[in-house]
Design a protein around this motif. Structure first.
Motif, mmCIF file in Angstrom:
data_model
loop_
_atom_site.group_PDB
_atom_site.id
_atom_site.type_symbol
_atom_site.label_atom_id
_atom_site.label_comp_id
_atom_site.label_asym_id
_atom_site.label_seq_id
_atom_site.Cartn_x
_atom_site.Cartn_y
_atom_site.Cartn_z
ATOM 1 N N UNK A 276 2.516 12.376 -15.274
ATOM 2 C CA UNK A 276 2.089 13.775 -15.179
ATOM 3 C C UNK A 276 3.221 14.725 -15.497
ATOM 4 N N UNK A 277 2.830 15.950 -15.714
ATOM 5 C CA UNK A 277 3.781 17.014 -15.924
ATOM 6 C C UNK A 277 3.798 17.840 -14.650
ATOM 7 N N UNK A 278 4.774 17.559 -13.789
ATOM 8 C CA UNK A 278 4.808 18.225 -12.493
ATOM 9 C C UNK A 278 5.730 19.435 -12.556
ATOM 10 N N UNK A 279 5.795 20.139 -11.430
ATOM 11 C CA UNK A 279 6.677 21.298 -11.344
ATOM 12 C C UNK A 279 8.120 20.897 -11.620
ATOM 13 N N UNK A 280 8.497 19.674 -11.168
ATOM 14 C CA UNK A 280 9.880 19.246 -11.368
ATOM 15 C C UNK A 280 10.108 18.651 -12.751
ATOM 16 N N UNK A 281 9.044 18.537 -13.549
ATOM 17 C CA UNK A 281 9.186 17.940 -14.868
ATOM 18 C C UNK A 281 8.282 16.721 -14.958
ATOM 19 N N UNK A 282 8.516 15.858 -15.966
ATOM 20 C CA UNK A 282 7.635 14.701 -16.127
ATOM 21 C C UNK A 282 7.883 13.678 -15.020
ATOM 22 N N UNK B 107 0.825 -1.208 0.000
ATOM 23 C CA UNK B 107 0.000 0.000 0.000
ATOM 24 C C UNK B 107 0.859 1.258 0.000
ATOM 25 N N UNK B 108 2.163 1.053 -0.267
ATOM 26 C CA UNK B 108 3.071 2.192 -0.235
ATOM 27 C C UNK B 108 3.416 2.615 -1.653
ATOM 28 N N UNK B 109 3.302 3.901 -1.918
ATOM 29 C CA UNK B 109 3.762 4.422 -3.201
ATOM 30 C C UNK B 109 4.519 5.714 -2.906
ATOM 31 N N UNK B 110 5.732 5.772 -3.441
ATOM 32 C CA UNK B 110 6.598 6.899 -3.087
ATOM 33 C C UNK B 110 6.544 7.961 -4.171
ATOM 34 N N UNK B 111 6.430 9.220 -3.749
ATOM 35 C CA UNK B 111 6.317 10.301 -4.731
ATOM 36 C C UNK B 111 7.517 11.227 -4.697
ATOM 37 N N UNK B 112 8.492 10.905 -3.868
ATOM 38 C CA UNK B 112 9.647 11.791 -3.736
ATOM 39 C C UNK B 112 10.819 11.260 -4.553
ATOM 40 N N UNK B 113 11.653 10.492 -3.921
ATOM 41 C CA UNK B 113 12.858 9.988 -4.574
ATOM 42 C C UNK B 113 13.480 8.895 -3.719
ATOM 43 N N UNK B 114 14.445 8.194 -4.297
ATOM 44 C CA UNK B 114 15.226 7.269 -3.487
ATOM 45 C C UNK B 114 16.632 7.850 -3.403
ATOM 46 N N UNK B 115 17.304 7.609 -2.287
ATOM 47 C CA UNK B 115 18.591 8.291 -2.017
ATOM 48 C C UNK B 115 19.591 8.159 -3.154
ATOM 49 N N UNK B 116 19.694 6.949 -3.721
ATOM 50 C CA UNK B 116 20.751 6.771 -4.720
ATOM 51 C C UNK B 116 20.299 7.202 -6.112
ATOM 52 N N UNK B 117 19.014 7.517 -6.260
ATOM 53 C CA UNK B 117 18.496 7.828 -7.594
ATOM 54 C C UNK B 117 19.220 8.982 -8.291
ATOM 55 N N UNK C 288 3.764 19.332 -2.934
ATOM 56 C CA UNK C 288 2.866 19.972 -3.905
ATOM 57 C C UNK C 288 2.542 18.977 -5.016
ATOM 58 N N UNK C 289 3.592 18.314 -5.510
ATOM 59 C CA UNK C 289 3.382 17.343 -6.580
ATOM 60 C C UNK C 289 2.612 16.128 -6.084
ATOM 61 N N UNK C 290 2.838 15.743 -4.832
ATOM 62 C CA UNK C 290 2.065 14.638 -4.263
ATOM 63 C C UNK C 290 0.587 14.980 -4.284
ATOM 64 N N UNK C 291 0.273 16.213 -3.885
ATOM 65 C CA UNK C 291 -1.125 16.636 -3.901
ATOM 66 C C UNK C 291 -1.673 16.570 -5.325
ATOM 67 N N UNK C 292 -0.833 17.010 -6.279
ATOM 68 C CA UNK C 292 -1.265 16.983 -7.674
ATOM 69 C C UNK C 292 -1.546 15.550 -8.128
ATOM 70 N N UNK C 293 -0.692 14.629 -7.722
ATOM 71 C CA UNK C 293 -0.881 13.228 -8.114
ATOM 72 C C UNK C 293 -2.173 12.673 -7.527
ATOM 73 N N UNK C 294 -2.416 12.985 -6.259
ATOM 74 C CA UNK C 294 -3.647 12.503 -5.638
ATOM 75 C C UNK C 294 -4.846 13.076 -6.375
ATOM 76 N N UNK C 295 -4.759 14.354 -6.685
ATOM 77 C CA UNK C 295 -5.845 15.017 -7.400
ATOM 78 C C UNK C 295 -6.111 14.332 -8.744
ATOM 79 N N UNK C 296 -5.021 14.021 -9.455
ATOM 80 C CA UNK C 296 -5.201 13.393 -10.767
ATOM 81 C C UNK C 296 -5.890 12.043 -10.663
#
Lengths: 286, 424, 330
Positions: free
Chosen positions: B348-354, B149-159, B316-324
């Motif tokens: 999606x096309x987020x503030x940080x890019x696709x 039930x986990x979905x990450x919207x940020x990043x992973x450290x080594x990414x 902000x982008x997390x909110x956008x994803x939930x909204x979508x």
């Protein structure tokens, strides 16, 4: 590990020790005179940094920030001593806990007033340079820290040894009952020393602000280190604070450079062992 | 006053207090509106990380305001809880959000340890958890099967550091000395950089690990090897402010590169000119010169008085994803599994890019190599420090070019992995 | 201590316990978990009260024993998969023993000091444990901490918060009972004698060092027990659990509730945790409330919250006294 390394590490350890002297001397004096362990000392350090920032933002003067912060926090210390600590009488435990209660209040207050960003004090440009001596880059600011701590240390020592006020303070440290018996106004001394101790902590915070930063959490991060200084050097002794600060500064520095894995342990374990042998610290009385 | 009467009085007082407790503790039956979307948010609001928490909440709330608190037709109930950056408290508050407030999902956490504490809660309570900041690699790698039930919207450290290692090779750096905070996030960042840098011919010749929270780098700086071509640093919080200053004061002339948090916009405004020219890599820079980001930065700064950091952008982008997702379902909550699947299928096309997601539910996104410069941006009239984007690596996933299976076979990046073969 | 007779104190304590037992299951799952946490911390606070309230030793390092017990539990559970079934009871014993052993070691260093110096030594020792937890990454997981695989299952699955609450409640009552017996015993009485006038006790022939040492070890044992329960309740351990402020919290809880009353520590724990974790969900200024409660209690209620009934009675007798005087015809 050539000579450069050792010289540089010693220099760094000395400068860190200088800062710790400012922090620890106040704590030691407060204990010496009033037998109070001031757990809000870290908060005074941090508040000194925050007040300095406000002064710098509104007047642009770093030089002004130093006395302003010291005075402001001296005032806070004064109020705390008069209004909150005095009524408790001689009850070390409750006094300690009162200072902790205030430390929490100060922490939240600082967060509400200045926000939680990691901030930093910028000293005047002349102090941010480095001089090169025998191939070693020595930051001028660290030299300044050592110099300032030395000046203040000497000034305090002179005041303690050569002035009547100093003699009164030393008498109170030695035996408060006797001192008050021979007519020394111990309550005024207490008030003065608490204010002085707070001011020294605040000064440390302003100086340290350019070197450690000013951010929430620094208060409780620096507190155990201040205690290490005072415990090792001995409570109530100015010489002890100086020696303790030097030892902690050097030990912490070399410990981190040579044995980084156990760096916190290398500070607290020897402290505990020293206390086991001499509970009053190197120069403490009782 | 006889003992009996006194006892009765005591019991009476206690009984009254108990009744009061009972009344207070029994959760009031406030009817949860059927079609409202309840989102729980966990962030530190007090303590040393309080400002990070505020930035996170601000980022999310800015999006909420733009959509007038309505995601795809469902009114949003946004509940923020203070987890004080203490993992046990985050678990406690998560339980409160789930059991008492009946949230459909909980978002947030800051530290990796919080992420690791909250992830099992999502599995146990079958509630969606969206770690928008915790970057611990294994949450979406070797442990991901434990957390459906986990979905990450940020990043992973080594990414971000995988492509960065390649960039370092392209700059001609052959030998790099590393100095990084001694904890898991530091290990994963350094590990990722080391792997890709050494795979293209570079050598990490030294690893120095100052303890997390170090602010006096006096002991460490003199030990940096003189024959390194460049220095790679990973600093967080107050460390990121003090290290560059002390490095410069020690007379450093080598180029300095670092992990994304070393120079991100949370600390950058408080840094001085000593960081100009330092390069780092992250999935976001406030200086990203796109219309979407320009609008975001200007609106955020006007509203909250500071340039947004990735803490704000991520939420902000997390909110956008939930909204979508809610827009797709017409405002009805589709259930936790379907929600996760729906979000994982978004592009999606987020503030940080696709932004899209890989099969283990970590974002696939642009990684920006950014250099600190002092200039004016977005029409502001003062020269300030900005992370100018100098190279973009598009569509970077958490495994870079290594392939999921090969990557997962190797152990998680740690203090000793990859081993420092070239350290003397 | 508080003016109440022993019988009344017992009755009041039992009543409160029954209320907690009855109210908690209906309080909602969040509060049940919170109350469980408070009960565990209460055990730690009571262990500290043995030192502070009964022996007169104020320790700023009690969190160390909580940490030892908690980390032991976590390491056994994650590395050796031990403690997840009936073996949990073994872990309980091991945790208490580990706490006792650590206290036995630390006590050798600490007991020779008194007063403020004792405070300082225990602070240093507590920091040693914190330092190890923080830096010994391979064993303790460093600042990431350790995540336990889950609560143990023996017959009943303890993953159910309510079953776990009952178990913790039982441990709390057992601890309270055992400690209460301790303070009522001749040993406990000698501890109080040491608190009052150590010199006199020594003159009377008591080996005060040994008495203090034993009290220290017992406090460590209960601290370790609290640690096992703490780790299992939260499902994870991190260096945050052994940070200095945790020891400070424990001390404040005891003083807040009323030192030397045993139950005072439990009340203090309940108040502090409730404010931190419940009030914080309601208002943002809870830190001021908590700090204010500390300051006000220390200033105006030296005996802590437990002394309120006695104070109230004092205040009322003063009033009736004055009224009585006025009623007498002049």
């Amino acid at each position: 590990m050539d000579a450069r390394f050792w010289l540089l590490q010693t220099f760094n350890g000395l400068s860190y020790g200088a800062l710790l002297f400012l922090l620890g001397s106040g704590l030691s004096l407060i204990f010496g005179v009033m037998r109070i362990v001031n757990l809000a000392h870290g908060a005074y350090f941090l508040l000194g940094g925050y007040v300095a920032l406000s002064v710098i933002w509104s007047t642009g003067s770093w030089a002004l920030a130093l006395p302003a912060a010291a005075l402001a926090i001296a005032l806070v210390g004064l109020v705390m001593e008069r209004i909150f600590l005095r009524p408790l009488g001689f009850d070390p435990l409750r006094q300690v806990l009162l200072t902790v209660g205030f430390a929490f209040l100060f922490q939240q207050g600082a967060l509400d007033i200045w926000g939680g960003d990691n901030m930093d004090i910028t000293p005047p440009a002349e102090l941010t340079r480095s001089i090169v001596l025998a191939g070693l880059h020595l930051p001028v600011y660290r030299i300044f820290m050592i110099g300032l701590a030395a000046v203040i240390g000497v000034a305090l020592w002179l005041a303690m040894e050569k002035t009547r006020m100093g003699a009164a303070v030393r008498a109170t440290v030695d035996d408060a009952e006797m001192a008050s018996g021979i007519g020394i106004d111990t309550s005024r001394i207490s008030m003065f020393i608490f204010a002085l101790g707070s001011a020294l902590a605040a000064l440390g915070g302003v100086i340290g602000g350019a070197f450690l930063g000013v951010y929430p959490g620094l208060d409780f991060q620096i507190l155990p280190i201040a205690f290490a200084v005072v415990i090792i050097g001995g409570m109530g002794s100015l010489t002890g604070a100086a020696v303790g600060a030097l030892i902690v500064g050097l030990a912490d520095n070399f410990g981190k450079a040579l044995f980084p894995e156990v760096s916190y342990f290398t500070l607290y374990a020897p402290m505990a062992l020293l206390l086991a042998v001499k509970p009053t610290g190197l120069f403490g009385r009782e | 006053m006889s003992n009996g009467a006194g006892t009765m009085k005591t019991l009476g007082v206690i009984g009254a207090a108990a009744a009061a407790c009972f009344a207070l503790t029994t959760p009031g039956a406030s009817p949860a509106a059927a079609d409202e979307l309840r989102i729980g948010f966990l962030a530190p609001m007090t303590g040393p990380f309080a400002q990070v928490g505020k930035d996170m909440v601000n980022g999310f709330e800015m999006y909420l305001e733009e959509t007038k608190n309505n995601f795809g037709g469902a009114p949003v109930k946004f509940i923020v809880e203070d987890e004080q950056a203490k993992p046990p408290v985050s678990v406690l508050k998560a339980e409160k959000l789930i059991r008492q407030d009946k949230v459909h999902m909980f978002v947030g956490g800051v530290l990796a340890s919080t992420g690791y504490a909250l992830a099992p809660v999502s599995t146990r309570e079958k509630t969606v958890y969206i770690p928008s900041i915790p970057a611990a690699d294994d949450l979406t790698q070797r442990d991901s099967s434990k957390y459906p039930y986990l979905i990450r919207t940020g990043w992973s450290s080594s990414q971000p550091v995988h492509p960065f290692g390649q960039w370092a090779c392209e700059q001609g750096y052959k030998k790099i000395a590393v100095i990084a905070a001694d904890y898991a996030f530091g290990y994963e960042t350094v590990g990722g950089f080391q792997k890709s840098f050494e795979d293209c011919g570079g050598k990490i010749i030294q690893k120095i690990w100052p303890p997390l929270g170090t602010i006096d780098f006096g002991p460490f700086i003199p030990t940096i090897k003189q024959d390194a071509d460049a220095i790679f640093t990973l600093m967080v919080g107050p460390m990121s402010l003090q290290f560059p200053k002390q490095l410069a004061a020690a007379g450093n002339t080598k180029p300095v590169i670092g992990g994304g948090t070393s120079y991100d916009e949370f600390s950058l405004p408080f840094m001085g000119d000593e960081v100009i020219g330092h390069v780092s890599a992250l999935q976001y820079s406030a200086a990203l010169d796109t219309p979407k980001n320009a609008a975001f930065v200007k609106a955020y700064r006007a509203k909250y008085g500071k340039v947004p950091s990735y803490f704000s952008e991520s939420n902000y982008t997390t909110a956008q994803l939930i909204d979508d997702v809610m827009k797709k379902t017409g405002g009805t909550w589709p259930g936790p599994e379907q929600f996760v699947a729906a979000m994982a299928s978004l592009k999606i096309d987020a503030v940080r890019g696709p932004v899209s997601f890989d099969e283990l539910r970590n974002p696939v996104q642009n990684i920006y190599v950014k250099k600190v410069e002092k200039k004016k941006m977005f029409g502001y009239d003062k020269d300030e420090l900005w992370n100018t984007v100098i190279k973009t690596y598009p569509a970077v996933g958490q495994f870079w070019t290594y392939g999921k299976d090969a990557f997962l076979k190797q152990p998680v990046y740690s203090r000793d992995f990859p081993p420092c073969k070239y350290c003397e | 201590m508080t003016g109440m007779t022993n019988r009344r104190k017992l009755l009041a304590a039992v009543t409160v316990l029954i209320i907690v037992l009855v109210v908690t299951p209906h309080a909602g799952p969040f509060l049940t978990l919170l109350i469980t946490r408070a009960l565990v911390f209460a055990i730690l606070a009571m262990s500290l009260d043995i030192l502070l309230g009964f022996t007169g030793l104020a320790s700023l390092g009690q969190a160390a024993y909580l940490g030892v017990g908690a980390y032991l539990t976590a390491i056994l559970a994650t590395r050796y998969q031990f403690g997840l079934g009936w073996s949990f009871w073994t872990v309980i014993v091991l945790g208490a023993l580990a706490g006792a052993a650590t206290a036995a070691l630390f006590g050798l260093i600490a007991i020779r000091a008194t007063g403020v110096y004792f405070l300082m030594i225990t602070l240093a020792l507590g920091q040693c444990v914190w330092g190890l937890a923080y830096r010994w990454n391979s064993l303790t997981g460093g600042d990431n901490g350790l995540n336990l695989p889950g609560r143990p299952t023996f017959g009943i699955a303890m993953t159910d918060d309510l079953s776990w609450f009952y178990l913790v409640f039982a441990f709390f009552v057992a601890s309270l009972g055992l400690l209460y017996l301790l303070v009522l015993s001749p040993f406990g009485r000698s501890l109080e004698g040491i608190r009052e006038r150590e010199v006199r006790m020594r003159i009377l022939g008591y080996n005060t060092w040994l008495h203090k040492y034993i009290a220290f070890v017992i406090a460590g044992a209960f601290g370790g027990l609290a640690g096992v329960l703490w780790a299992t309740t939260n499902g994870q351990v991190s260096p945050e659990d052994v940070v200095l402020t945790t020891s400070v919290d424990a001390l404040l809880m005891v003083v807040l509730g009323g030192s030397g009353t045993l139950v005072g520590g439990a009340i203090g724990a309940a108040v502090v945790l409730l404010m931190r974790e419940y009030l914080s969900t309601l208002v943002p200024w809870w830190q001021y409330a908590l700090g204010g409660v500390y300051v006000l209690t220390i200033l105006y209620l030296p005996g802590g919250l437990m002394s309120i009934p006695a104070r109230v009675r004092q205040w009322r007798t003063r009033e009736t006294g004055a009224a009585g005087l006025a009623a007498v015809p002049q």
